[in-house]
Design a protein around this motif. Structure first.
Motif, PDB file in Angstrom:
ATOM      1  N   GLY A   1      -8.005  -2.711  -5.773  1.00 54.97           N
ATOM      2  CA  GLY A   1      -8.331  -1.491  -5.046  1.00 54.97           C
ATOM      3  C   GLY A   1      -7.557  -0.290  -5.558  1.00 54.97           C
TER       4      GLY A   1
ATOM      5  N   VAL B   1      -8.479   3.443  -0.121  1.00 52.81           N
ATOM      6  CA  VAL B   1      -7.618   2.283  -0.331  1.00 52.81           C
ATOM      7  C   VAL B   1      -6.467   2.243   0.664  1.00 52.81           C
TER       8      VAL B   1
ATOM      9  N   SER C   1     -11.776   0.025  -0.637  1.00 52.15           N
ATOM     10  CA  SER C   1     -11.339   0.513  -1.947  1.00 52.15           C
ATOM     11  C   SER C   1     -12.499   1.108  -2.735  1.00 52.15           C
TER      12      SER C   1
END
Length: 654
Positions: A333, A309, A304
């Protein structure tokens, strides 16, 4: 001193000591001590203080309160339930105390942060006149307490006693000693202990690597040498020791970083290599164990922070037995990457699908998403959710609410949280509310709060100083700002930072004292950066000081040669003075460097939808209506000489 086995009662043990070994004592089936020990273990597993009290009462009734194993288990349970005073009563009731019982109370004191009591008990064990002498486990426990307490001098004294007793050479004790030095930020001392250890295991390397990370991150003024850290990791591998989950989680925490620099790309590459190591060495993320879920959370966080992500979500989907930490990692994230809708969807799914109750960390994590999507109303909704969960008095959440309310236009709500819900205020609480007052142009209230903070015994740090100086700058409180700056530098020995100096330059510049601001820059102990020259530039532009503008622009170009905005602004400055030869020279330099001015962008959120606009942008489906409205507004403003009463009476604004 008599030592009792785990399955013998006091009476049976005394009767059988002359017949059998303590390790092979016959135990009757109806021994009440066994039932009590099992009951105490059940109370610990079930987190039931009431069951521990009932076990203690039964032990007292049958006369087993002085049984060493039962007393040790009682001390452990009371310390675990945050009742160390009750544990001390059990300890004091014993006529004969062995080392294991003393170590249990010593560990309980440390877990309850009763460090002075820990040191006093250790001192008595060190003398050995009343209590038994300390062993290797005693030193391991006291080193951990010293590390949590943060007193390196005390740790060195304990180490000296350990050297005298010949216990520091033990691997477990040495590992605890390294952890103590690491927590205190003394990596060189930890490295010295590491090099003198005759036998090292994976925990030894983990303690060294963790200590280096903590020492490097803690010293903000020093540059963190990531190469040395990876050399330590390679050294561990070269000794034939495999990385465990703890090692990988430490290294993953250093593999995240936004930006397209070479350093960030290298860190991301290391993170992906560690992911491959996890798969290759079967550090399974789908077993459901807490350690594996923690490792998966670290992977999610790493991906992330590097803007990927989507891969983090794949890791999350493979986790079994997801706990609140894994859910919080993936939500954080998406928030970090600006995907607020997905973050809110996961926050709801966490509660509905897995029946997971959000904690203070997950609520703080989702707060920016609520603020961005729904503004002030979204912040109020998450605040109400926290109140229903009885989490609204948590310090970290209160600080986040104060900051978010202030940035969302709800200064009065931020003040209410600060006054009535934030009970145990810290420096972050004060700096957040002071910054909020400054952001809303209430500099005088910010100064009053800062002075009140000092009267309450809080020492200012750079964050709160920047907040109050920024408030003084926005509100034109030059005298108050100068007083505060001189006070924190002289009385509190705070070293001026670039942000503090930037606030002072901005404050002097807004007051029209351009030359004084320039003199301040020349007298600074630190090298002026872009923020400082930018503050002087803005002040010079406001007050029409073209000479100082030119100086600021040239300094910015020298510091940031790849920033095209500085060249464009300097070119516009020369164009206003009709110095076309200099304009042509600047434009030529930009072409040679391959610099292009990125178009400016504005955006507005309407009904949870964000609309973005660039310069001369006609891509919006309603662009014709927008430009028609804009032309009408410009015409109305010209006709009325910017008279707002006439503008609001125009028919096209109905």
């Amino acid at each position: 001193m008599i030592t009792f086995s785990r399955t013998s009662s006091l009476t049976n043990h005394i009767k059988s000591t002359h017949k059998t070994s303590p390790f092979h004592t016959f135990v009757p089936a109806n021994d009440p001590s066994i039932a009590l020990l099992k009951l105490l273990e059940l109370s610990i597993e079930a987190h039931s203080l009431q069951l521990s009290h009932q076990s203690h009462a039964r032990a007292h009734r049958v006369g087993l309160t002085r049984h060493p194993l039962i007393a040790q288990k009682l001390i452990f349970s009371y310390c675990k339930f945050k009742h160390p005073a009750d544990a001390k009563l059990v300890f004091d009731s014993l006529l004969v105390k062995n080392t294991h019982i003393c170590n249990t109370l010593l560990s309980g004191y440390g877990k309850n942060q009763l460090f002075l009591e820990s040191f006093e008990l250790f001192r008595e064990m060190r003398v050995g006149s009343v209590f038994p002498l300390a062993d290797d486990f005693t030193f391991s426990v006291i080193f951990k307490s010293v590390g949590d307490y943060g007193d390196v001098l005390c740790g060195e004294m304990v180490q000296g006693r350990g050297v005298k007793n010949g216990l520091v050479l033990d691997t477990v004790v040495g590992n605890s000693l390294m952890c103590m030095y690491g927590k205190c930020g003394c990596f060189d001392d930890a490295l010295k202990v590491f090099n003198e250890m005759p036998h090292r295991n994976a925990s030894s390397w983990n303690a060294l690597i963790s200590g280096y990370v903590k020492a490097g991150v803690g010293n903000a003024g020093d540059s963190f040498d990531g190469t040395r850290l990876w050399d330590l990791a390679k050294g561990m591998h070269s000794e034939g020791l495999r990385f465990d989950a703890f090692t990988v989680s430490i290294l993953l925490s250093l593999c995240g970083g936004d930006g397209g620099s070479d350093e960030c790309r290298h860190k991301y590459g290391y993170g992906r290599e560690l992911h491959c190591y996890i798969v290759k060495n079967r550090l399974d993320l789908s077993s459901g164990l807490d350690s594996d879920v923690h490792l998966g959370s670290c992977l999610i966080d790493m991906y992330s922070k590097n803007g990927n992500v989507v891969v983090g979500k794949r890791v999350f989907d493979r986790l079994k037995g997801k706990n609140i930490f894994a859910w919080t990692s993936i939500i954080n994230g998406y928030v970090h990457c600006g995907a607020f809708d997905e973050a809110l969807f996961l926050f709801r799914e966490m509660q509905w699908r897995d029946a997971m109750v959000p904690n203070k960390v997950s609520i703080v994590t989702i707060l920016p998403a609520c603020s961005s999507l729904a503004g002030l109303m979204g912040v109020k909704q998450i605040h109400g959710f926290a109140i229903r969960r009885e989490l609204n008095h948590e310090l970290s959440l209160c600080n986040a609410l104060i900051d978010t309310y202030s940035k969302s236009g709800g200064l009065n709500y931020a003040t209410q949280v600060f006054d009535y819900e934030c009970i145990n205020k810290d420096a972050i609480s004060w700096s957040s509310i002071i910054f909020g007052y400054g952001l809303h142009g209430q500099g005088q209230n910010a100064v009053i709060l800062f002075d009140k903070m000092l009267r309450n015994g809080f020492k200012p740090d750079t964050t709160v100083v920047i907040a109050v100086l920024s408030a003084c700058s926005r509100s034109g409180l030059l005298n108050d700002g100068m007083r505060i700056y001189e006070s924190v530098v002289t009385d509190y020995k705070i070293r001026p930072t670039a942000e503090m100096c930037s606030c002072m330059v901005d404050m002097l510049g807004r007051a029209g004292q351009i030359n004084r601001a320039h003199d301040f820059i020349k007298q600074m102990d630190i090298e002026p950066g872009p923020s400082i020259w930018g503050a002087l530039l803005c002040a010079s532009a406001i007050h029409g000081n073209s000479e100082m503008q030119e100086l600021a622009y040239k300094s910015l170009i020298q510091i940031e040669p790849e920033n095209s905005s500085n060249y464009i602004s300097l070119s516009n400055l020369y164009a206003a003075s009709k110095r076309w030869d200099v304009v042509a020279e600047i434009r030529k330099g930009m072409r040679e460097r391959g610099l292009k001015k990125l178009p400016g962008c504005s955006w507005i959120s309407i009904n949870n939808a964000t609309h973005s606009f660039f310069v001369a942008d006609k891509s919006h489906p309603c662009s014709d209506l927008i430009y028609t409205m804009l032309d009408a507004l410009v015409l109305a403003m010209k006709l009325t000489c910017y008279n707002p009463d006439f503008v609001y009476s125009m028919e096209f604004l109905d």
